[in-house]
Design a protein around this motif. Structure first.
Motif, PDB file in Angstrom:
ATOM      1  N   ALA A 191       0.829  -1.206   0.000  1.00  0.00           N
ATOM      2  CA  ALA A 191       0.000   0.000   0.000  1.00  0.00           C
ATOM      3  C   ALA A 191       0.864   1.257   0.000  1.00  0.00           C
ATOM      4  N   ILE A 192       1.949   1.236   0.746  1.00  0.00           N
ATOM      5  CA  ILE A 192       2.774   2.454   0.810  1.00  0.00           C
ATOM      6  C   ILE A 192       3.468   2.697  -0.532  1.00  0.00           C
ATOM      7  N   GLU A 193       3.812   1.634  -1.248  1.00  0.00           N
ATOM      8  CA  GLU A 193       4.401   1.802  -2.578  1.00  0.00           C
ATOM      9  C   GLU A 193       3.375   2.413  -3.516  1.00  0.00           C
ATOM     10  N   LEU A 194       2.145   1.924  -3.484  1.00  0.00           N
ATOM     11  CA  LEU A 194       1.080   2.440  -4.336  1.00  0.00           C
ATOM     12  C   LEU A 194       0.836   3.915  -4.067  1.00  0.00           C
ATOM     13  N   VAL A 195       0.658   4.275  -2.797  1.00  0.00           N
ATOM     14  CA  VAL A 195       0.330   5.665  -2.454  1.00  0.00           C
ATOM     15  C   VAL A 195       1.514   6.582  -2.743  1.00  0.00           C
ATOM     16  N   ALA A 196       2.731   6.115  -2.447  1.00  0.00           N
ATOM     17  CA  ALA A 196       3.920   6.932  -2.694  1.00  0.00           C
ATOM     18  C   ALA A 196       4.055   7.270  -4.173  1.00  0.00           C
ATOM     19  N   GLU A 197       3.861   6.283  -5.033  1.00  0.00           N
ATOM     20  CA  GLU A 197       4.019   6.542  -6.462  1.00  0.00           C
ATOM     21  C   GLU A 197       2.874   7.371  -7.014  1.00  0.00           C
ATOM     22  N   ARG A 198       1.660   7.129  -6.542  1.00  0.00           N
ATOM     23  CA  ARG A 198       0.523   7.911  -7.040  1.00  0.00           C
ATOM     24  C   ARG A 198       0.695   9.394  -6.729  1.00  0.00           C
ATOM     25  N   HIS A 199       1.400   9.697  -5.624  1.00  0.00           N
ATOM     26  CA  HIS A 199       1.498  11.089  -5.186  1.00  0.00           C
ATOM     27  C   HIS A 199       2.927  11.610  -5.162  1.00  0.00           C
ATOM     28  N   ARG A 200       3.848  10.909  -5.880  1.00  0.00           N
ATOM     29  CA  ARG A 200       5.219  11.369  -6.057  1.00  0.00           C
ATOM     30  C   ARG A 200       5.934  11.596  -4.722  1.00  0.00           C
ATOM     31  N   ALA A 201       5.612  10.782  -3.751  1.00  0.00           N
ATOM     32  CA  ALA A 201       6.096  11.008  -2.387  1.00  0.00           C
ATOM     33  C   ALA A 201       7.149   9.988  -1.976  1.00  0.00           C
ATOM     34  N   ASN A 202       8.104  10.439  -1.195  1.00  0.00           N
ATOM     35  CA  ASN A 202       9.039   9.520  -0.569  1.00  0.00           C
ATOM     36  C   ASN A 202       8.289   8.783   0.542  1.00  0.00           C
ATOM     37  N   PRO A 203       8.438   7.459   0.655  1.00  0.00           N
ATOM     38  CA  PRO A 203       7.751   6.725   1.730  1.00  0.00           C
ATOM     39  C   PRO A 203       8.027   7.289   3.120  1.00  0.00           C
ATOM     40  N   LYS A 204       9.223   7.833   3.331  1.00  0.00           N
ATOM     41  CA  LYS A 204       9.542   8.428   4.629  1.00  0.00           C
ATOM     42  C   LYS A 204       8.625   9.611   4.921  1.00  0.00           C
ATOM     43  N   LEU A 205       8.333  10.416   3.895  1.00  0.00           N
ATOM     44  CA  LEU A 205       7.433  11.554   4.088  1.00  0.00           C
ATOM     45  C   LEU A 205       6.029  11.075   4.423  1.00  0.00           C
ATOM     46  N   LEU A 206       5.559  10.023   3.742  1.00  0.00           N
ATOM     47  CA  LEU A 206       4.219   9.504   4.029  1.00  0.00           C
ATOM     48  C   LEU A 206       4.109   9.036   5.478  1.00  0.00           C
ATOM     49  N   ARG A 207       5.163   8.433   5.976  1.00  0.00           N
ATOM     50  CA  ARG A 207       5.140   7.996   7.381  1.00  0.00           C
ATOM     51  C   ARG A 207       5.127   9.193   8.323  1.00  0.00           C
ATOM     52  N   GLN A 208       5.810  10.261   7.954  1.00  0.00           N
ATOM     53  CA  GLN A 208       5.808  11.468   8.775  1.00  0.00           C
ATOM     54  C   GLN A 208       4.444  12.146   8.769  1.00  0.00           C
ATOM     55  N   LEU A 209       3.806  12.180   7.599  1.00  0.00           N
ATOM     56  CA  LEU A 209       2.492  12.822   7.483  1.00  0.00           C
ATOM     57  C   LEU A 209       1.387  11.998   8.132  1.00  0.00           C
ATOM     58  N   ASN A 210       1.615  10.681   8.269  1.00  0.00           N
ATOM     59  CA  ASN A 210       0.603   9.774   8.825  1.00  0.00           C
ATOM     60  C   ASN A 210       1.219   8.934   9.945  1.00  0.00           C
ATOM     61  N   PRO A 211       1.595   9.581  11.062  1.00  0.00           N
ATOM     62  CA  PRO A 211       2.349   8.881  12.112  1.00  0.00           C
ATOM     63  C   PRO A 211       1.600   7.753  12.791  1.00  0.00           C
ATOM     64  N   ASP A 212       0.278   7.764  12.756  1.00  0.00           N
ATOM     65  CA  ASP A 212      -0.505   6.736  13.452  1.00  0.00           C
ATOM     66  C   ASP A 212      -0.972   5.602  12.535  1.00  0.00           C
ATOM     67  N   VAL A 213      -0.528   5.611  11.293  1.00  0.00           N
ATOM     68  CA  VAL A 213      -0.989   4.619  10.317  1.00  0.00           C
ATOM     69  C   VAL A 213      -0.099   3.380  10.345  1.00  0.00           C
ATOM     70  N   ASN A 214      -0.724   2.210  10.415  1.00  0.00           N
ATOM     71  CA  ASN A 214      -0.020   0.939  10.253  1.00  0.00           C
ATOM     72  C   ASN A 214      -0.148   0.551   8.787  1.00  0.00           C
ATOM     73  N   TRP A 215       0.903   0.768   8.014  1.00  0.00           N
ATOM     74  CA  TRP A 215       0.843   0.575   6.570  1.00  0.00           C
ATOM     75  C   TRP A 215       0.691  -0.886   6.184  1.00  0.00           C
ATOM     76  N   ASP A 216       0.951  -1.787   7.109  1.00  0.00           N
ATOM     77  CA  ASP A 216       0.819  -3.213   6.813  1.00  0.00           C
ATOM     78  C   ASP A 216      -0.563  -3.752   7.149  1.00  0.00           C
ATOM     79  N   ASP A 217      -1.438  -2.908   7.661  1.00  0.00           N
ATOM     80  CA  ASP A 217      -2.770  -3.367   8.072  1.00  0.00           C
ATOM     81  C   ASP A 217      -3.799  -2.281   7.787  1.00  0.00           C
ATOM     82  N   LEU A 218      -3.977  -1.971   6.509  1.00  0.00           N
ATOM     83  CA  LEU A 218      -4.913  -0.933   6.103  1.00  0.00           C
ATOM     84  C   LEU A 218      -6.186  -1.544   5.532  1.00  0.00           C
ATOM     85  N   LEU A 219      -7.299  -0.892   5.790  1.00  0.00           N
ATOM     86  CA  LEU A 219      -8.594  -1.347   5.307  1.00  0.00           C
ATOM     87  C   LEU A 219      -9.148  -0.362   4.283  1.00  0.00           C
TER      88      LEU A 219
END
Length: 323
Positions: A138-166
């Motif tokens: 999921a993090i690869e999909l979202v990162a590429e769709r929005h041109r984002a570094n995965p590290k930035l996505l984790r910073q913007l969404n600190p409470d998200v468990n990227w391995d368990d998304l619904l």
């Protein structure tokens, strides 16, 4: 009479409040509408990266950090406007980079997106057996769709468990979207030393800029004028074991393999073939490595940049490569 009017007014107000509670759409429009975004200059490096991408000046993965690729994108943008090429987010550059909408947005994950995720095999044979080389996580999909570094996505969404998304999960992301440039490209210019690809119009003005990886071996870096021979979106990939002598798996294969299309295809989501056999400009499944590692001979861009470039080029367009 006054007492009757007061009672009537109270009854009307109560009825109106009940109607709004039962039907929120009946509430006054000004209460439901989100505040309108007022155009303003960028305020920090993250906002500058977002706006640069919107205008076709890629700084690689959006991360809010000043690195070499962000400095190169700023210089190219400054050159396009005749500003001093400082590579810094100086006052004149901030005033030129005006945001027309929010720099950050939201991505709501769908059931279809999550169902499409599939691990990518480590072997060439395994990859060739899939129907599509789509996103693995999921993090690869979202990162590429929005041109984002995965590290930035984790910073913007600190409470998200990227391995368990619904389905329905709402994620904060850079607000770039699909980049469609209202320009007419005339020439592609690859600068090997700077590891950048600039697109210019007929007047020589830079209208787009992308970081690019180049060949590891100097003798495989074509210098001079080339020509675009073919433009293919979502290509498959022919794996020739003879081209990868360093691969232990390739040494065991006696035939070529056809790998299916997809963002994790070795040439990503776009192939722009040149008039030198085997050479082209293409995407990559590893955007963070663009401009930082070498290729076998082609010019490699992040998938999102390859898509943007694909819409600008045409067969017959010249490509100038300088040392």
């Amino acid at each position: 009479m006054r007492r009757w009017l007061a009672l009537a007014l109270a009854f009307t107000l109560a009825a109106s409040l009940r109607s709004q509670e039962e039907n929120p759409a009946a509430a006054p429009a000004e209460e439901a509408a989100a505040p309108e975004f007022k155009a303003r200059p960028v305020q920090n490096l993250l906002e500058a990266q977002v706006e640069l991408h919107r205008r076709g000046f890629s700084c690689g993965s959006i991360d809010g950090v000043r690195g070499a690729q962000t400095a190169a994108a700023l210089k190219a943008f400054q050159r396009s406007l005749g500003l001093r090429e400082s590579g810094e987010l100086d006052r004149a550059t901030r005033e030129a980079l005006v945001l027309d909408e929010e720099p950050l947005g939201e991505h709501t994950l769908t059931a279809e997106e999550l169902a499409s995720l599939h691990p990518v095999p480590d072997t060439w044979v395994g990859k060739s057996e899939l129907e599509r080389l789509g996103y693995a996580t999921a993090i690869e999909l979202v990162a590429e769709r929005h041109r984002a570094n995965p590290k930035l996505l984790r910073q913007l969404n600190p409470d998200v468990n990227w391995d368990d998304l619904l389905p329905g999960a709402v994620l904060k992301v850079p607000n770039v979207g699909t980049v469609i440039l209202d320009v007419r490209a005339a020439l592609l210019h690859v600068r090997l030393a700077e590891r950048e690809l600039n697109v210019t119009d007929a007047d020589g003005k830079i209208v787009a800029h992308f970081p690019v990886s180049i060949a590891k071996m100097a003798e495989k870096r074509p210098v001079g004028q080339l020509t675009i021979k073919v433009v293919i979106p979502d290509p498959n990939y022919t794996f020739d074991p003879a081209v990868f002598p360093e691969s232990a798996e390739a040494q065991t294969l006696d035939h070529k393999l056809i790998l299916p299309p997809g963002p994790n295809n070795p040439v990503g989501v776009a192939w722009i073939g040149l008039d030198r056999p085997g050479y082209g400009i293409h995407g990559t499944p590893e955007p963070e490595k663009v401009g930082r590692t070498e290729s076998h001979g082609c010019f490699r861009l992040a998938n999102w940049d390859a898509r943007t470039l694909l819409a600008l080029v045409e067969v017959g367009m010249p490509v100038i490569v300088e040392p």
